[in-house]
Design a protein around this motif. Structure first.
Motif, short mmCIF file in Angstrom:
data_model
loop_
_atom_site.label_atom_id
_atom_site.label_comp_id
_atom_site.label_asym_id
_atom_site.label_seq_id
_atom_site.Cartn_x
_atom_site.Cartn_y
_atom_site.Cartn_z
N CYS B 299 0.57 -0.93 0.05
CA CYS B 299 -0.13 0.04 0.16
C CYS B 299 0.95 0.86 -0.04
N PRO B 300 0.80 1.97 -0.84
CA PRO B 300 1.95 3.40 -0.55
C PRO B 300 1.12 4.64 0.48
N PHE B 301 0.15 4.02 0.45
CA PHE B 301 0.01 5.01 2.06
C PHE B 301 -0.72 4.27 2.68
N ALA B 302 0.30 3.02 3.15
CA ALA B 302 0.66 3.11 4.29
C ALA B 302 1.44 3.60 6.21
N PHE B 303 1.01 3.32 7.09
CA PHE B 303 1.24 4.28 7.61
C PHE B 303 1.76 3.72 9.72
N GLU B 304 2.50 3.76 10.69
CA GLU B 304 2.47 2.73 11.75
C GLU B 304 1.64 2.27 11.96
N LYS B 305 0.45 2.62 11.85
CA LYS B 305 -0.14 2.05 12.57
C LYS B 305 -1.42 1.16 11.91
N CYS B 306 -0.71 1.65 10.34
CA CYS B 306 -1.22 -0.19 9.46
C CYS B 306 -0.46 -1.31 9.96
N ARG B 307 0.90 -0.66 9.52
CA ARG B 307 1.93 -2.48 10.33
C ARG B 307 1.43 -2.56 11.27
N GLU B 308 0.36 -1.88 12.21
CA GLU B 308 0.57 -2.99 13.64
C GLU B 308 -1.09 -3.71 13.65
N GLU B 309 -1.75 -2.64 13.95
CA GLU B 309 -3.34 -3.27 13.64
C GLU B 309 -4.38 -3.49 12.94
N VAL B 310 -5.08 -4.69 13.14
CA VAL B 310 -5.94 -4.63 11.90
C VAL B 310 -6.83 -4.40 11.94
N PRO B 311 -6.68 -3.26 10.36
CA PRO B 311 -8.38 -2.59 10.96
C PRO B 311 -9.72 -3.46 10.49
N PRO B 312 -10.71 -2.52 11.24
CA PRO B 312 -12.06 -3.44 11.70
C PRO B 312 -13.05 -3.04 9.91
N LEU B 313 -13.49 -3.63 10.03
CA LEU B 313 -14.33 -3.35 9.02
C LEU B 313 -16.16 -2.99 9.15
N LYS B 314 -16.00 -1.15 9.05
CA LYS B 314 -17.00 -0.55 9.73
C LYS B 314 -16.87 0.37 8.67
N GLU B 315 -18.86 0.75 8.57
CA GLU B 315 -20.02 0.73 7.79
C GLU B 315 -19.35 2.91 8.07
N TYR B 316 -19.12 3.04 6.96
CA TYR B 316 -18.94 4.52 6.78
C TYR B 316 -19.78 5.83 6.33
N VAL B 322 -15.96 -0.49 4.75
CA VAL B 322 -14.41 -0.23 4.66
C VAL B 322 -13.53 -1.17 5.80
N ALA B 323 -12.26 -1.67 5.42
CA ALA B 323 -11.44 -1.56 6.40
C ALA B 323 -10.11 -1.23 6.31
N CYS B 324 -9.82 -0.46 6.37
CA CYS B 324 -8.13 0.58 6.42
C CYS B 324 -8.82 1.59 7.17
N TRP B 325 -7.28 1.96 8.10
CA TRP B 325 -6.80 2.80 8.73
C TRP B 325 -7.47 4.12 7.88
N ARG B 326 -6.27 4.66 6.99
CA ARG B 326 -6.39 5.74 6.35
C ARG B 326 -7.94 6.26 6.38
#
Ligand code: ADP
Ligand code: ADP
Ligand code: MG
Ligand code: MG
Lengths: 288, 335, 319
Positions: B299-316, B322-326
């Motif tokens: 991912c070109p946008f990955a940052f610290e948190k992306c490497r550490e925690e699994v993002p939850p699938l959330k309704e936006y 989507v499941a994405c920290w960004r």
């Protein structure tokens, strides 16, 4: 190094480790036959018909032989015989199968006609006939050669059909595009796929060889002076060992035969499973 | 319109547990998947090969065979207003659902039609195995009217599989799977081995079936063009997880996950030679997945948190998950 | 002079046994040229004869009739030794990356073999240097490549490795038989872009075989549309694909599913039941499915008509 890894993998299979241990013990027995104090062809070197004891581990025979040493000689001869047969017939099968599959055309057709006729030939009667012709003159090497030339045909067919299907795979074209010549395509590209067939059938061929040798010997169609598991049983039976209560003369050779059969069979099953290309591909690297 | 749920999974986990000569290997093919599929919709699942799509389908169809195992979670069928937890009922009961309530067209199934049987015999065999007390004539009658309903030439019933083209065989496997009028039809990559014209015929058939029988179709393919053409809603799967889910219009108009964007924007179009890029890198290994968000190494946008925690699938947005920290951190903007 | 010329190529397969022989005209009198530094696409549905054409060009299959000319010299029926020399000029990439390499052999072996067998490198150092350079061109690092078996790579990686192997000899022309069909849609463009780079940066010609018209549009200069063994339309890709003239090309283009939910198909199509029936059809082979078929189409096979720089094999353009 690699061999060690393969070996370690295989030893984790119980069937393999059991078969392997038994074969090692039998091989040790075969090896120590050179230390035997008596020649296997001499009679009356020990007291007759003594039951197993510390002095005579497997007892003695009605011929005055120490059964333990006779069994050691028998294992050695039977193993050498089985290996020779299997080796010769594998060489024939690989050469015939590969040439037939790769060359095609008239060469292929001739080899296949030959192998077809060999496959349809009833092998045991032929061997009995050979035994009857050679009589005492039938030594183990001649028998091995005869048996090898009778038993390559089926595997040659399997190898040929394998080569035919490998020839259609794209990697054959990649090899040619890489400038490889025919012979190198056959050996580098196809041989690794053929190997498992060869391996499994070598062990099966050994089993068959031991079985046939035993049968022919019990029928008295081989040279009874060469100690093999078969000829030992032949002597025991013709002296009516069981009837006279000399049970050990039959018991030990039969036990060894059964152990040999089971262990070679287990090795063959385990190794061919291990070498199965699909399994090999999974194991290679840490497959994704 | 209130849509009624017909099938749902709750935190479903399904792994392959392999023992390769003493070495244990676990392939985490389905991780924590919760999806809810409605009556009368076409639900698309997209994702690259090896991301666990077929594994998920097999788990939903309740046809799990070793080395595949259900590690956790539930699969719920909803039939006549009642819910059934599929892995907590007896095998007997489960069987009653197969082909009558839910049916499955496995990947590559068109090449497994029995070559020595005529198509009508294949139908007879299938119907006989799964229903009781029908005479041969009745069965042929059912097969024939079904084939006619689907607009396939009835002459094919007397053909052998090898006499038919690949596209026709694929359509027959679909006809076979729908002959008992199941409420849910699962189709695993039904068009992957076919060329575009044949593919179009197969999609046409699936849409016809849906229009005719008013059932639910779950279709898996990695071709976003196929999804755009038939799905009502789409789920994007990556490394065993659902990473985005929304209606088809929403997914194509407003994709949020960087992976989804690559999927959609990398497809070239006629009349537009603008340079298109695939997602960089290679798909991850499922036996040893990356930490955190499994897409982070690519991912070109990955940052610290992306490497550490699994993002939850959330309704936006209503219906868009989507499941994405960004996206979670609100940096999504419009990009 | 074109780099590669295919002249009146025909290939007939005879299938079946002594009792029931059937002839399949897999390739039916096709001709085309490939210029230097050009991407030439052959597109068509499966079974239309694309692979057979590629195999004949590469010398893996013998033509029933016709000629293959490379740099002005005929290369069908050449001797083994010349064929090997030709490998330096002409290389290939196949459809399925997993069957391109032997699953029981390490992939790097093919690289060293290519270099040593064709006399391009004689030391390991030299070979490594060339391999590194070609791998870099396809975006794979040497370290992740050496000493690995095919199943240790993903399909997309392996396909790029397969392209790198083909580039080792600095070929002038690459025959790529459906190089992206088995690669995931999400990774497809990384490979398609490679072919474009090869042409733009190194002047390599590519015969790009595909059934995917959008990637064909994206990279090719000229295109031939094949149907049941014949080329039905041939010309500049821009013209053929933006204003397709042959009804088959129109159908093919229209059948590409667009990744846009607002542009779903709203017409229906008919499919052939079997391939056989179309191969054996008299006249134009598409006439059975063609929405514009006329009487003459069922009787006679149409010749090529020139329509604004595009050659079309269809009676609609007669006069
Ligand atoms: N029978 C099996 N045994 C072991 N691993 C498997 C098996 N089937 C699939 N896998 C593995 O599980 C993962 C997911 O596979 P699958 O669900 O088939 O993916 P998809 O359908 O998305 O291509 C892959 O890594 C694949 O190698
Ligand atoms: N070795 C062969 N023997 C007989 N028929 C063949 C052979 N190879 C290809 N064909 C037939 O020739 C036709 C064209 O095949 P092919 O060139 O592989 O098409 P494509 O690559 O466009 O899918 C098909 O009908 C196929 O069945
Ligand atoms: Mg799948
Ligand atoms: Mg092809």
């Amino acid at each position: 190094m690699k061999m060690l890894i393969y070996f370690r993998d295989l030893m984790s299979d119980k069937r393999f480790s059991f078969g392997f241990t038994v074969i090692i013990i039998l091989t040790v027995l075969a090896l120590i036959s050179v230390m035997s104090p008596y020649s296997p062809v001499r009679w009356n070197v020990v007291p007759e018909e003594k039951p197993p004891s510390l002095k005579y581990l497997m007892g003695t025979t009605s011929l005055g032989q120490d059964l333990f040493w006779i069994v050691c000689f028998s294992i050695k001869n039977s193993l050498i015989f089985a290996l020779t047969t299997a080796f010769l017939s594998r060489v024939l099968a690989i050469v015939a199968g590969m040439i037939s599959g790769f060359e095609g055309g008239i060469v292929d057709r001739s080899i296949m006609i030959l192998s077809d006729s060999l496959i349809s030939l009833p092998r045991v009667p032929v061997l009995i006939l050979v035994g009857a012709i050679f009589r005492e003159g039938l030594n183990l090497y001649i028998l091995a050669l005869v048996m090898a030339s009778l038993s390559w045909a089926w595997d040659a067919r399997v190898i040929r059909s394998q080569i035919l299907s490998l020839r259609e795979r794209d990697f054959t074209l990649t090899a040619i595009l890489s400038g490889s010549k025919s012979l190198s395509v056959v050996f580098k590209e196809y041989f690794p796929h053929i190997l498992p067939i060869v391996f499994a059938s070598t062990l099966n061929n050994m089993l068959w060889a031991i079985g046939i040798e035993t049968t022919l010997s019990i029928l008295g169609l081989t040279n009874p002076l060469i100690p093999t598991l078969g000829t030992t049983l032949h002597w025991a039976l013709s002296y009516q060992a069981l009837f006279l209560g000399v049970w050990w003369w039959v018991f030990f050779p039969v036990t060894v035969l059964i152990l040999l059969f089971i262990s070679v069979y287990l090795l063959s099953v385990s190794i061919s499973e291990y070498l199965d290309p699909r399994m090999r591909i999974q194991r290679i690297g840490q497959a994704r | 319109m209130m849509s009624v749920e017909v099938l749902r999974t709750e935190n479903l986990k399904s792994y392959y547990i392999l023992d390769i000569f003493g070495k244990k290997k676990v392939i985490k093919a389905v991780e924590d998947v919760s999806i809810s599929i409605k009556e009368n919709e076409i639900y698309g699942i997209a994702g690259e090969s090896g991301c666990g799509k077929s594994t998920l389908l097999k788990a939903m169809f309740a046809a799990v065979e070793p080395p595949q195992r259900i590690i956790g979670g539930k699969v719920i069928y909803r039939d006549n207003g009642k819910e059934y937890d599929v892995y907590h009922i007896s095998e007997e009961e489960r069987k009653k659902f197969r082909w009558h309530f839910i049916s499955y067209v496995p990947q590559g199934s068109m090449s497994v039609l029995n070559p020595v049987m005529k198509i009508k015999e294949i139908f007879k065999d299938f119907i006989e195995t799964h229903t009781k007390g029908k005479t041969k004539e009745e069965i042929y009658e059912i097969a024939e009217s079904h084939i006619r309903d689907l607009g396939l030439p009835s002459g094919i019933l007397d053909a052998y599989p090898h006499q038919l083209s690949g596209g026709m065989r694929q359509r027959i496997t679909i006809a076979l799977a729908t002959v008992l009028s199941p409420k849910v039809v699962i189709a695993d990559e039904p068009t992957t081995a076919l060329d575009v014209v044949t593919q179009r015929g197969v999609i046409q058939l699936l849409k016809d079936i849906q229009a005719l029988k008013r059932n639910t179709i779950i279709i898996v393919t990695h071709d976003m063009g196929v999804h755009a053409n038939m799905a009502d809603r789409i789920a994007i799967m990556y490394a065993g997880r659902i990473i985005e889910e929304a209606s088809t219009e929403e997914i194509f108009e407003n994709p949020l996950h960087p992976y989804t964007r690559y999927l959609i924007y990398s497809i070239p179009k006629f009349g537009d030679k603008k340079k298109r890029e695939s997602a960089p890198g290679a798909p991850p290994s499922l036996s040893n997945p990356p930490s955190g968000c499994s897409f982070h190494p690519r991912c070109p946008f990955a940052f610290e948190k992306c490497r550490e925690e699994v993002p939850p699938l959330k309704e936006y947005k209503v219906g868009h998950k989507v499941a994405c920290w960004r996206v979670e951190e609100g940096e999504n903007a419009t990009a | 002079m074109p780099l590669l010329e295919v002249r009146n190529l025909t290939k007939i397969f005879t299938i079946g046994n002594v009792f029931s022989r059937k002839k399949v005209i897999a390739v039916d009198n096709i001709s085309f040229d490939v210029e230097e530094s050009e991407i030439f696409t052959i597109a068509g549905e499966s079974g239309c004869g694309k692979t057979t054409t590629a195999k004949i060009i590469l010398g893996f299959e013998e033509a029933t009739s016709g000629e293959i000319v490379y740099k002005g010299k005929r290369i069908d029926h050449i001797h083994h030794r010349e064929r090997r020399e030709l490998l330096k000029e002409m290389q290939a990439v196949f459809q399925n990356p997993f069957s391109t390499f032997n699953p029981l052999r390490k992939v790097d072996r093919y690289f060293y073999e290519t270099l040593y067998n064709l006399g391009i490198a004689d030391t390991k150092e030299k070979a490594d240097e060339i391999i590194k350079e070609k791998l870099a061109a396809v975006g794979i690092s040497f370290e992740e490549f050496v000493e690995k078996y095919p199943n240790e790579f993903s399909g997309g990686q392996l396909q790029r490795i397969s392209i790198a192997r083909a580039l080792l000899t600095n070929p002038s022309i690459l025959i790529a038989d459906e190089p992206v069909s088995m690669v995931d849609a999400s990774l497809r463009m990384s490979i398609v872009n490679l072919f474009k780079d090869l042409k733009d940066k190194y002047g390599v010609s590519v015969v790009y075989i595909t059934h995917d018209l959008t990637t064909a549009y994206y990279i090719s200069d000229r295109i031939a549309i094949m149907f049941r063994g014949s080329i039905v339309e041939i010309g500049p890709a821009e013209k053929v694909l933006m204003e397709p003239r042959h009804p088959y090309t129109q159908l093919l283009k229209e059948s590409v599913p667009e990744p846009d939910p607002n542009r779903k198909w709203n017409t229906r199509i008919n499919l052939s039941e079997t391939e056989q029936s179309e191969y054996l059809r008299q006249g134009c082979k598409f006439s059975g499915r063609c929405p514009k078929a006329m009487e003459i189409c069922k009787r006679e096979s149409p010749p090529y008509f020139d329509v604004g720089g595009v050659k079309v094999k269809c009676f609609l353009y007669k006069d």
